[in-house]
Design a protein around this motif. Structure first.
Motif, short mmCIF file in Angstrom:
data_model
loop_
_atom_site.label_atom_id
_atom_site.label_comp_id
_atom_site.label_asym_id
_atom_site.label_seq_id
_atom_site.Cartn_x
_atom_site.Cartn_y
_atom_site.Cartn_z
N THR A 85 -8.94 14.07 1.78
CA THR A 85 -8.54 15.10 2.44
C THR A 85 -6.89 15.13 2.31
OG1 THR A 85 -8.94 16.31 4.66
CG2 THR A 85 -8.09 13.84 4.58
N ILE A 86 -6.51 16.21 2.63
CA ILE A 86 -5.16 16.56 2.59
C ILE A 86 -4.31 16.43 3.78
CG2 ILE A 86 -3.17 18.15 2.04
CD1 ILE A 86 -4.66 16.96 -0.48
N ILE A 87 -3.25 15.83 4.26
CA ILE A 87 -2.74 15.58 5.29
C ILE A 87 -1.39 16.17 5.40
CG2 ILE A 87 -2.09 14.14 7.22
CD1 ILE A 87 -3.88 12.06 5.94
N ALA A 88 -1.06 17.35 5.82
CA ALA A 88 0.37 17.82 5.85
C ALA A 88 0.93 17.77 7.35
CB ALA A 88 0.22 19.37 5.75
N THR A 89 2.27 18.16 7.33
CA THR A 89 3.05 18.11 8.53
C THR A 89 3.20 19.26 9.25
OG1 THR A 89 4.19 15.90 7.82
CG2 THR A 89 5.07 17.07 9.56
N ASP A 90 2.94 19.26 10.48
CA ASP A 90 2.95 20.80 11.07
C ASP A 90 4.45 20.94 11.47
OD1 ASP A 90 3.26 22.31 13.72
OD2 ASP A 90 1.18 22.57 13.41
N PRO A 91 4.87 21.93 10.77
CA PRO A 91 6.35 22.12 10.93
C PRO A 91 7.04 22.21 12.30
CG PRO A 91 5.41 24.10 10.00
CD PRO A 91 4.37 23.08 10.22
N GLU A 92 6.16 22.59 13.26
CA GLU A 92 6.37 22.89 14.52
C GLU A 92 6.48 21.62 15.39
OE1 GLU A 92 4.29 25.88 16.34
OE2 GLU A 92 4.89 27.61 15.07
N THR A 93 5.11 20.80 15.40
CA THR A 93 5.16 19.67 16.11
C THR A 93 5.67 18.43 15.44
OG1 THR A 93 2.81 19.21 15.53
CG2 THR A 93 3.36 20.68 17.19
N GLN A 94 5.94 18.50 13.87
CA GLN A 94 6.18 17.30 13.26
C GLN A 94 4.97 16.36 13.22
OE1 GLN A 94 8.92 17.50 10.98
NE2 GLN A 94 8.69 19.48 11.61
N ARG A 95 3.74 16.71 13.65
CA ARG A 95 2.65 15.60 13.44
C ARG A 95 1.75 15.94 12.49
NH1 ARG A 95 2.59 12.82 17.99
NH2 ARG A 95 0.38 11.96 17.63
N PRO A 96 1.06 14.83 11.93
CA PRO A 96 0.13 14.95 10.96
C PRO A 96 -0.91 16.16 11.10
CG PRO A 96 0.38 12.78 11.43
CD PRO A 96 1.03 13.45 12.68
#
Length: 213
Positions: A85-96
């Motif tokens: 799977t792909i794990i990005a970083t949410d630009p608003e919450t900075q959470r995976p």
């Protein structure tokens, strides 16, 4: 690597079969996907350790299902199960934030376009693969392998063209690094084959442990 064994690939992915055939004789590989494609999801998870645990759970469930399918044949087989799977970083919450496969509806292009602009452009993300190897009554060999991937910032330059290729469909995160999706990649840290779906370096070490055992 125990040449007398059959290698049972618990996956429908032709890319995983191609990668596995680089480590073991192609004629020794048998594809036997799990009987169901239903998997636990990641929707409620925003903690990296929890995401890793869920990913390993998915790979292990695949292995369990295939072992049951094999029955008595399992004694002469090595089962290789994996999930990527792909794990990005949410630009608003900075959470995976996990990006699974795009929806199978007509909205897939809208979803992938949003992913590229929101999570990928000029940013790093993680491609994570969980491995689960089974042989006989030995303890499973389990690993989670992570590769960091950086995308160029000007994704819009190629995005319309890329969506027209339809390569995103059925791909974790909506792109294939071994295909046309490579035009967006600026840097890779770690195993490239891991991004494709099977980390060859780690898998080779696991198979070596199987052989020694």
């Amino acid at each position: 690597m125990a040449p007398s064994h059959r290698y049972i690939l618990a996956s429908r992915s032709p890319r995983r079969r191609e990668l596995l055939s680089l480590l073991v004789p192609p004629e020794s590989i048998e594809v036997l996907p799990p009987p169901t494609s239903r998997e636990a999801g990641f929707a409620e998870l925003s903690d990296l350790d929890a995401i890793r645990s869920r990913l390993q759970e998915i790979a292990s469930t695949k292995a369990d299902q295939v072992v049951r399918q094999l029955g008595e044949r399992f004694d002469k087989c090595i089962v290789v199960a994996a999930d990527t799977t792909i794990i990005a970083t949410d630009p608003e919450t900075q959470r995976p934030h996990v990006l699974e496969q795009p929806p199978e509806t007509d909205e897939w292009q809208t979803t992938v376009r949003d992913w590229f602009r929101r999570y990928y452009a000029g940013r790093w993300h993680i491609a994570a693969t969980a491995l689960d190897l089974r042989i006989g009554h030995n303890l499973p060999i389990r690993r989670v392998v992570e590769t960091r991937v950086e995308f160029r910032s000007d994704v819009d330059r190629w995005l319309d063209w890329y969506l027209q290729t339809a390569e995103s469909r059925g791909k974790a995160g909506g792109y294939a690094i071994q295909g046309a999706g490579s035009v967006f990649v600026s840097r890779v840290e770690g195993s490239l084959s891991n991004v494709v779906g099977l980390p060859l370096e780690v898998l080779a070490e696991c198979l070596k442990l199987v052989s020694i055992g």
